[in-house]
Write an enzyme that holds these catalytic residues in place. Structure first.
Site, PDB file in Angstrom:
ATOM      1  N   LYS A  91       0.839  -1.200   0.000  1.00  0.00           N
ATOM      2  CA  LYS A  91       0.000   0.000   0.000  1.00  0.00           C
ATOM      3  C   LYS A  91       0.865   1.237   0.000  1.00  0.00           C
ATOM      4  CE  LYS A  91      -3.861   2.301   0.294  1.00  0.00           C
ATOM      5  NZ  LYS A  91      -3.452   3.006  -0.943  1.00  0.00           N
ATOM      6  N   GLN A 112       7.123   4.074   3.950  1.00  0.00           N
ATOM      7  CA  GLN A 112       5.713   3.664   3.970  1.00  0.00           C
ATOM      8  C   GLN A 112       5.486   2.431   4.843  1.00  0.00           C
ATOM      9  OE1 GLN A 112       3.790   5.701   1.539  1.00  0.00           O
ATOM     10  NE2 GLN A 112       2.100   5.180   2.897  1.00  0.00           N
ATOM     11  N   LYS A 127       5.517   1.912  -2.978  1.00  0.00           N
ATOM     12  CA  LYS A 127       5.456   3.230  -3.627  1.00  0.00           C
ATOM     13  C   LYS A 127       5.667   3.022  -5.106  1.00  0.00           C
ATOM     14  CE  LYS A 127       4.823   7.527  -2.555  1.00  0.00           C
ATOM     15  NZ  LYS A 127       4.104   8.056  -1.368  1.00  0.00           N
ATOM     16  N   ASP A 167       0.028  10.788  -4.710  1.00  0.00           N
ATOM     17  CA  ASP A 167       1.183  11.430  -4.069  1.00  0.00           C
ATOM     18  C   ASP A 167       1.442  12.665  -4.940  1.00  0.00           C
ATOM     19  OD1 ASP A 167       3.347  10.830  -1.836  1.00  0.00           O
ATOM     20  OD2 ASP A 167       4.481  11.566  -3.544  1.00  0.00           O
ATOM     21  N   THR A 211      -4.682  13.758   4.928  1.00  0.00           N
ATOM     22  CA  THR A 211      -3.263  13.898   5.297  1.00  0.00           C
ATOM     23  C   THR A 211      -3.040  15.213   6.036  1.00  0.00           C
ATOM     24  OG1 THR A 211      -2.733  12.663   3.300  1.00  0.00           O
ATOM     25  CG2 THR A 211      -0.901  13.707   4.447  1.00  0.00           C
ATOM     26  N   ASN A 242      -2.129  19.013  -2.207  1.00  0.00           N
ATOM     27  CA  ASN A 242      -3.135  18.337  -1.398  1.00  0.00           C
ATOM     28  C   ASN A 242      -2.836  18.426   0.106  1.00  0.00           C
ATOM     29  OD1 ASN A 242      -3.755  15.358  -0.086  1.00  0.00           O
ATOM     30  ND2 ASN A 242      -5.467  16.252  -1.190  1.00  0.00           N
ATOM     31  N   SER A 383      -6.965   6.004   3.553  1.00  0.00           N
ATOM     32  CA  SER A 383      -7.011   5.094   2.405  1.00  0.00           C
ATOM     33  C   SER A 383      -7.453   3.708   2.864  1.00  0.00           C
ATOM     34  CB  SER A 383      -5.628   4.976   1.751  1.00  0.00           C
ATOM     35  OG  SER A 383      -5.386   6.064   0.890  1.00  0.00           O
TER      36      SER A 383
HETATM   37  P1  NDP Z   1       0.828  17.706  -4.649  1.00  0.00           P
HETATM   38  O1  NDP Z   1       1.298  17.308  -5.985  1.00  0.00           O
HETATM   39  O2  NDP Z   1      -0.623  17.886  -4.409  1.00  0.00           O
HETATM   40  O3  NDP Z   1       1.538  19.043  -4.182  1.00  0.00           O
HETATM   41  C1  NDP Z   1       2.926  19.138  -4.095  1.00  0.00           C
HETATM   42  C2  NDP Z   1       3.303  20.552  -3.705  1.00  0.00           C
HETATM   43  O4  NDP Z   1       4.679  20.585  -3.370  1.00  0.00           O
HETATM   44  C3  NDP Z   1       3.116  21.548  -4.845  1.00  0.00           C
HETATM   45  O5  NDP Z   1       2.838  22.804  -4.316  1.00  0.00           O
HETATM   46  C4  NDP Z   1       4.492  21.508  -5.504  1.00  0.00           C
HETATM   47  O6  NDP Z   1       4.803  22.671  -6.249  1.00  0.00           O
HETATM   48  C5  NDP Z   1       5.398  21.383  -4.315  1.00  0.00           C
HETATM   49  N1  NDP Z   1       6.621  20.690  -4.721  1.00  0.00           N
HETATM   50  C6  NDP Z   1       6.713  19.419  -5.173  1.00  0.00           C
HETATM   51  N2  NDP Z   1       7.985  19.114  -5.487  1.00  0.00           N
HETATM   52  C7  NDP Z   1       8.689  20.217  -5.215  1.00  0.00           C
HETATM   53  C8  NDP Z   1      10.055  20.530  -5.323  1.00  0.00           C
HETATM   54  N3  NDP Z   1      10.942  19.633  -5.778  1.00  0.00           N
HETATM   55  N4  NDP Z   1      10.448  21.762  -4.932  1.00  0.00           N
HETATM   56  C9  NDP Z   1       9.556  22.683  -4.476  1.00  0.00           C
HETATM   57  N5  NDP Z   1       8.238  22.441  -4.371  1.00  0.00           N
HETATM   58  C10 NDP Z   1       7.823  21.230  -4.713  1.00  0.00           C
HETATM   59  O7  NDP Z   1       1.422  16.600  -3.640  1.00  0.00           O
HETATM   60  P2  NDP Z   1       0.962  16.242  -2.157  1.00  0.00           P
HETATM   61  O8  NDP Z   1       0.471  17.454  -1.456  1.00  0.00           O
HETATM   62  O9  NDP Z   1       0.116  15.043  -2.236  1.00  0.00           O
HETATM   63  O10 NDP Z   1       2.354  15.766  -1.526  1.00  0.00           O
HETATM   64  C11 NDP Z   1       3.221  16.654  -0.813  1.00  0.00           C
HETATM   65  C12 NDP Z   1       4.138  15.852   0.084  1.00  0.00           C
HETATM   66  O11 NDP Z   1       3.349  15.114   1.029  1.00  0.00           O
HETATM   67  C13 NDP Z   1       5.007  14.792  -0.604  1.00  0.00           C
HETATM   68  O12 NDP Z   1       6.218  14.681   0.103  1.00  0.00           O
HETATM   69  C14 NDP Z   1       4.201  13.508  -0.423  1.00  0.00           C
HETATM   70  O13 NDP Z   1       5.023  12.376  -0.504  1.00  0.00           O
HETATM   71  C15 NDP Z   1       3.662  13.724   0.972  1.00  0.00           C
HETATM   72  N6  NDP Z   1       2.490  12.959   1.362  1.00  0.00           N
HETATM   73  C16 NDP Z   1       1.341  12.970   0.621  1.00  0.00           C
HETATM   74  C17 NDP Z   1       0.223  12.271   1.040  1.00  0.00           C
HETATM   75  C18 NDP Z   1      -1.062  12.331   0.313  1.00  0.00           C
HETATM   76  O14 NDP Z   1      -2.036  11.736   0.798  1.00  0.00           O
HETATM   77  N7  NDP Z   1      -1.174  13.035  -0.802  1.00  0.00           N
HETATM   78  C19 NDP Z   1       0.273  11.438   2.246  1.00  0.00           C
HETATM   79  C20 NDP Z   1       1.497  11.544   2.989  1.00  0.00           C
HETATM   80  C21 NDP Z   1       2.564  12.267   2.539  1.00  0.00           C
HETATM   81  P3  NDP Z   1       4.786  22.636  -7.868  1.00  0.00           P
HETATM   82  O15 NDP Z   1       3.336  22.660  -8.236  1.00  0.00           O
HETATM   83  O16 NDP Z   1       5.528  23.844  -8.282  1.00  0.00           O
HETATM   84  O17 NDP Z   1       5.470  21.358  -8.266  1.00  0.00           O
HETATM   85  O1  2IT Z   2       2.965   9.028   1.371  1.00  0.00           O
HETATM   86  C1  2IT Z   2       1.805   8.609   1.576  1.00  0.00           C
HETATM   87  O2  2IT Z   2       1.493   8.087   2.647  1.00  0.00           O
HETATM   88  C2  2IT Z   2       0.819   8.779   0.508  1.00  0.00           C
HETATM   89  N1  2IT Z   2       1.142   9.370  -0.511  1.00  0.00           N
HETATM   90  C3  2IT Z   2      -0.555   8.198   0.665  1.00  0.00           C
HETATM   91  C4  2IT Z   2      -0.528   6.719   0.378  1.00  0.00           C
HETATM   92  C5  2IT Z   2      -1.888   6.048   0.340  1.00  0.00           C
HETATM   93  O3  2IT Z   2      -1.876   4.853  -0.002  1.00  0.00           O
HETATM   94  O4  2IT Z   2      -2.911   6.661   0.636  1.00  0.00           O
END
Ligand code: NDP
Ligand code: 2IT
Length: 451
Positions: A91, A112, A127, A167, A211, A242, A383
């Site tokens: 997952k 994870q 992943k 992600d 999250t 997100n 999830s």
């Molecule tokens: P999104 O794609 O929704 O948003 C990512 C954000 O981070 C955007 O604003 C993006 O800007 C910025 N970003 C991404 N890469 C970079 C970079 N290299 N340098 C600067 N800014 C960056 O992703 P999420 O919000 O889902 O994910 C954000 C983080 O949270 C990640 O580390 C992910 O692994 C983690 N995460 C996500 C979960 C989920 O449920 N979605 C769960 C747990 C952890 P831009 O648009 O300019 O790229």
């Molecule tokens: O990093 C994370 O925990 C996620 N991007 C969510 C993974 C999931 O299976 O909901």
């Protein structure tokens, strides 16, 4: 350091010498579980328990050809790292970002396993993703890419086998295209094969928010344990995706003032407090850049990011810092700035947003650190709640899911605190999270024999 631990760490470094992010995540975990390893060193060493935990069960890579709107064909590389099925089906999310490589996939898969163990729910660790860049692509291009990606991935996943989700670069739109193609190939509705689905075809209410909300619930518990709270605090957030959006929303609802958000081009600083509904409109509806915030709030500041330099977000004075963008976005220099400016707590919404040096510096300076494995586990936990609703063929209300999420985050905090206290590192929740998760995984590994 314990000799067995030291040997496994050295071997892992030798065997994966070009995978810096992966080695960073392994080093953080292995060094913090030393007292547990020391107490069980004979059985762990004899059964090669650590060697097994750092080696993915399976790594799949594949070609993803797709055609752009001009008829030009492109080829990207797809990945799925099925790291551990010890406590449940593989997952974890899918990341579409040009930086994706095997090291990043492996570090995320490794994190994870521990994160999912902390949720207390039956989910293993995985992943996946691609070095595909969704920026600037049309809806049709995104759809064709997702369909091509799933045309290979489908044979490796299933609701009891491996359950991907979103992600970076993968949200509700992408999950919809991936699900449609999976269903078409399998010729069956297998609702629990992907999570983060839209409500219209089997998603869970509150998964989108989970999250970010979970991060704030964890922060609330951590602050509470140190006789503090979110009310009246200034909060800086990086990212505007997100996780960042719903962390901001819940922080504001908890009485804090969020003053920054960012994307990879720059950050907005609004000392009056960010208007989160405007950010949602720009990011979720228009898929625009964070700079556009200034069209409604011209008095807010926009600070451009220079590539290869630390984010400007961490130079701004704050009580609580929430990195919610990507790995290693808080360097030692940024950690020093945060401490100089009086930060009291750092909550990792992103996966591994602090470098090892940054984390150590924050801990040495008695800053409360909510580690990503624990603090951002609300997404994957919800999830798992989505999967259970798919199995039941019955849906909870938003309030019911949020309440379950809140309880899970309370329990995760308790587990981290208990482990930190038990091993004489009270207040070190990085160590607490790693130990609590590892102990559960080690017990399951021993119970299941040599596999
Ligand atoms: P999104 O794609 O929704 O948003 C990512 C954000 O981070 C955007 O604003 C993006 O800007 C910025 N970003 C991404 N890469 C970079 C970079 N290299 N340098 C600067 N800014 C960056 O992703 P999420 O919000 O889902 O994910 C954000 C983080 O949270 C990640 O580390 C992910 O692994 C983690 N995460 C996500 C979960 C989920 O449920 N979605 C769960 C747990 C952890 P831009 O648009 O300019 O790229
Ligand atoms: O990093 C994370 O925990 C996620 N991007 C969510 C993974 C999931 O299976 O909901």
């Amino acid at each position: 350091m314990n000799k067995y631990l030291q040997r496994v760490l050295t071997q892992t470094k030798q065997n994966n010498s070009n995978e810096t992010e992966y080695l960073q995540s392994v080093e953080e975990v292995l060094t913090s579980i030393e007292p547990v390893v020391e107490a069980h060193k004979d059985i762990y060493e004899k059964t090669a328990l650590l060697e097994r935990i750092v080696e993915p069960e399976r790594i799949i890579t594949f070609r993803v050809p797709w055609m752009d709107d001009n008829g030009q064909v492109h080829v990207n590389r797809g990945y799925r790292v099925q790291f551990s099925s010890l406590i449940g089906p593989y997952k974890g999310g899918l990341r579409f970002h040009p930086s994706v490589n095997q090291s990043i996939m492996k570090f995320l898969g490794f994190e994870q396993i521990f994160k999912n163990a902390l949720t207390g729910l039956p989910i293993g660790g995985a992943k996946g993703g691609s070095n595909f860049d969704p920026k600037g692509k049309s809806d049709n291009e995104i759809m064709r890419f997702c369909q091509s990606f799933m045309t290979e991935l489908y044979r490796h996943i299933g609701q009891d086998v491996d359950v991907p989700a979103g992600d970076i670069g993968v949200g509700g739109r992408e999950i919809g295209y991936l699900f449609g193609q999976y269903k078409r190939i399998r010729d069956a509705y297998e609702g629990g094969v992907l999570t983060g689905k839209d409500i219209s075809y089997g998603g869970s209410l509150a998964r989108k928010e989970a999250t970010g909300y979970g991060l704030i619930f964890f922060m609330r518990e951590m602050l509470n344990a140190h006789n503090n709270s979110l009310a009246g605090k200034t909060v800086t957030i990086s990212g505007s995706g997100n996780v960042a959006i719903y962390a901001a929303e819940k922080a504001i609802a908890s009485g804090a003032k969020v003053v920054t958000m960012s994307d990879s081009n720059g950050c907005i600083y609004d000392p009056a407090g960010i208007d989160i509904n405007l950010v949602k409109q720009i990011k979720e509806v228009e898929r625009g850049r964070i700079k556009e915030y200034l069209r409604v709030y011209p008095n807010a500041q926009y600070i451009e990011s220079r590539s290869n330099e630390d984010s400007p977000v961490w130079t701004i004075k704050t009580d609580i810092a929430l990195p919610c963008a990507t790995q290693n976005e808080i360097s030692l220099d940024s950690a020093k700035k945060l401490v100089q400016n009086g930060v009291i707590a750092v909550g990792e919404g992103a996966n591994m947003p602090c470098t090892l040096e940054a984390t150590n510096y924050l801990l040495e300076n008695r800053i409360l650190v909510a580690p990503g494995k624990a603090a951002n586990a609300g997404g994957v936990a919800t999830s798992a709640i989505e999967m259970s609703q798919n199995s039941m063929r019955f849906y909870y209300t938003f309030e019911e899911v949020e309440e379950k999420l809140d309880k899970i985050m309370v329990n995760i905090f308790k587990a981290c605190k208990q482990a930190a206290d038990d091993y004489n590192h009270s207040g070190n929740y990085v160590m607490g999270a790693n130990i609590a998760a590892f102990k559960k995984l080690a017990d399951a590994m021993i119970a299941q024999g040599i596999v």
